[in-house]
Design an enzyme around this catalytic site. Sequence first.
Site, PDB file in Angstrom:
ATOM      1  N   HIS A 154      36.190  15.196  57.883  1.00  0.00           N
ATOM      2  CA  HIS A 154      36.402  16.510  57.268  1.00  0.00           C
ATOM      3  C   HIS A 154      37.619  17.199  57.880  1.00  0.00           C
ATOM      4  O   HIS A 154      38.466  17.741  57.151  1.00  0.00           O
ATOM      5  CB  HIS A 154      35.161  17.381  57.450  1.00  0.00           C
ATOM      6  CG  HIS A 154      35.354  18.800  56.998  1.00  0.00           C
ATOM      7  ND1 HIS A 154      35.145  19.202  55.702  1.00  0.00           N
ATOM      8  CD2 HIS A 154      35.757  19.911  57.680  1.00  0.00           C
ATOM      9  CE1 HIS A 154      35.403  20.502  55.597  1.00  0.00           C
ATOM     10  NE2 HIS A 154      35.774  20.954  56.790  1.00  0.00           N
ATOM     11  N   GLU A 155      37.706  17.201  59.196  1.00  0.00           N
ATOM     12  CA  GLU A 155      38.846  17.848  59.848  1.00  0.00           C
ATOM     13  C   GLU A 155      40.147  17.126  59.516  1.00  0.00           C
ATOM     14  O   GLU A 155      41.198  17.766  59.359  1.00  0.00           O
ATOM     15  CB  GLU A 155      38.632  17.911  61.364  1.00  0.00           C
ATOM     16  CG  GLU A 155      37.432  18.739  61.793  1.00  0.00           C
ATOM     17  CD  GLU A 155      37.434  20.150  61.200  1.00  0.00           C
ATOM     18  OE1 GLU A 155      38.528  20.697  60.943  1.00  0.00           O
ATOM     19  OE2 GLU A 155      36.331  20.692  60.998  1.00  0.00           O
TER      20      GLU A 155
END
Length: 226
Positions: free
Chosen positions: A95-96
């Site tokens: 996600h990051e």
Amino acid sequence: MFAYILMGGIFILSMIVQNSLKSKFAKYSKVPLGVPMAGRDIAMAMLQQNGCGDVQVTSVSGQLTDHFNPANRTVNLSEPVYGTNSIAAAAVAAHECGHAVQHKVGYSMLQLRTKLVPVVSFASKYMSWVLVAGIALYELSVIPLYIALAMFASTVLFSFVTLPVEIDASRRAINWLQGSGIVGGQQLDYAKDALKAAAYTYVVAAVGSLATLLYYIAMFFGGNRR
């Protein structure tokens, strides 16, 4: 009375969502991946495959403190994510990295959010002082109060702009995890569930900030003020 009930309901909902997020991540942190990769390995692989090899992956203290910093081009993973092999670690790391990919391709909503950061930082720092001045000077002029509400509105806008940014980053994460073969089947469902729980926190925050703004507007400019 309705406003107090609404704010109380949002607060309770926020607590429920936060507890659900912690519970899901605790659960999925115990589910290992089918490949020997910790969060840092997931992040480095996704960055390399998306042409973001110049982005560094670092470890930061705390829990759920993971974030992408476009200023120094780093993906910062919390300690439980950085060195752990689990579904939760893979989902968070990817996600990051999704944010890093957004930055690389010039994703419009991320660019808008970045432009809003200095405005929101200024508003968050001085808004309470302007609001106090607006209340004190209300009978003389409503301009300070309008300014305070405009400053608060900028933070509300930031919350709503954040929603598509976070949802898109999760979409990129899931697509990459699935396409790379790192997760599949039930593990893919777990990763989706973890990221969905995280997304709900942003939804509640945005709705809560909007409700607060509307409450202030009704309180200060309702029919009973003059």
